[in-house]
Design an enzyme around this catalytic site. Sequence first.
Site: not given
Ligand code: SF4
Ligand code: FE
Length: 490
Positions: A103, A107, A194, A260, A295, A299, A301, A449
């Site tokens: 992570c 974001c 985060t 976190e 958001h 994800y 990501c 997460e």
């Molecule tokens: Fe982390 Fe993914 Fe959330 Fe971005 S979207 S803060 S990389 S978990």
């Molecule tokens: Fe998150």
Amino acid sequence: MWGHFDTISTPAEYVESLKGRGLRVYLMGELIPEPSDHPMIRPSVNAVAETYQLAIDDVELGSVQVGTADQRINRFLHVVGSQSDLVDKARMQHELGRRTGSCFQRCVGMDALNTIHSVSYEVDQKHGTDYHSRFRTFLTEVQRRNHVIGGAMTDAKGDRSKPPHLQADPDMYLRVTRSDKDGVYLRGAKLHQTGSINSHWLIAMPTMRLREKDADYAIVAAIPVHADGITFIYGRQANDTRCNELGDIDQGNAQFSGQESTIIFEDVFVPWCHVFLHGEYEFAADIVERFTAYHRCSYICKSGVGDVLIGAAAEIADMNGVAAAHHIKDKLVEMVHLNETIRSCAMASAYQGRPLASGAFLNDEQSANVCKHNVTRFPYEIARLAQDIAGGLIVTLPSEADLAHEEIGPLARKYLTGASGIDAEHRIRILRLIENLTIGRNAVGYLTESMHGAGSPQAQRIQIARGADYDRKRESARSIAGCEQPNLSK
Ligand code: SF4
Ligand code: FE
């Protein structure tokens, strides 16, 4: 208020900007003097630093032109103004997941900025307030300085059957305790936040729909991470103390991790210029819904991290000498299929974005919810398949200290050698990476997460039901089947 660092251009400048801020950070019962130097925290700093590196390595993906050719801002600070902006945002997040296997934390702030841009505009339209211009002034300055923004949304919540104003302890949701001519004072806590300690600013937002009696909880504000009255308690993660041991093999991913923490606010002062909502409780639901739309698409990501895990599974299949087996090839295809389903939903959500009144674009909510809902399930299956392919060694390997031992080291290496020509240490490194991503430090981000971040699975199911448009589906069915009967659901 703005901290000592002016404009941050490089990863090194970013790391430097985190120092000397006098943050109050507790980690394993100790107050940490310089968090960014702490070996347990540093991999998470590296992951955020990669967002600066990307803007250097791939200018088009990591940054956005905002004026003349040389006037660019980091994409994490850009308010998306078109479908192609949404697509590039998603592509950037996929790439950073692939680069870090972790992570990269930036974001939440990006999605908060986008949310507040449109909601503050709409509050002003209704109430004649000036939140939007305050917000734009703040935004321009953080863009110029290239600061990291952390979000602060999830409250402690106490008794979840009760709204904020009926909690036995009124601090269970972040609230305004008093205000004066200069600003407001905030008390409460935000949990599992985060990247907060690696940020320069926090944007506090309500976590749920609010009613009139909850007006004290209807607050959106930008707060410097180093503000007086803020305390952080660092969330420890599986295997996190391995960084205190000699060597880097046992960490699996020694370079990058997520972060976190719990943030406690004890009467933290915020000047009016950084208050973007104060008491307009009816907009809390819009904030939550819009933020989650952004958001849940972010994800994507996880599909970048999934690429890393699939790569590790393919590598270990080679190293174990089983790459040619049909069931192994099939499992790898299954992993790719699941991973691409996540990525595709996010991309679909971005391509179907629509403009809002403020000029910001919002990605398609339904696809974003489906994306995030897949994220609550598919990484677990991808992780299961990776462990299946890897074999039991990921939990029975000797430590790096054993490998380095004069007497038993050579023996361990001899018996841990796999397919011919494969160095035992390389095989162990890949196995440790799979451990890191499926039960170790980065499983925090890749699995749990994925389950609860941006809302737990049920939250997406509620939104998916809302966006299902059953009437249109029924109409299609009735028309094709030749049914004359009226729609019984009406
Ligand atoms: Fe982390 Fe993914 Fe959330 Fe971005 S979207 S803060 S990389 S978990
Ligand atoms: Fe998150």
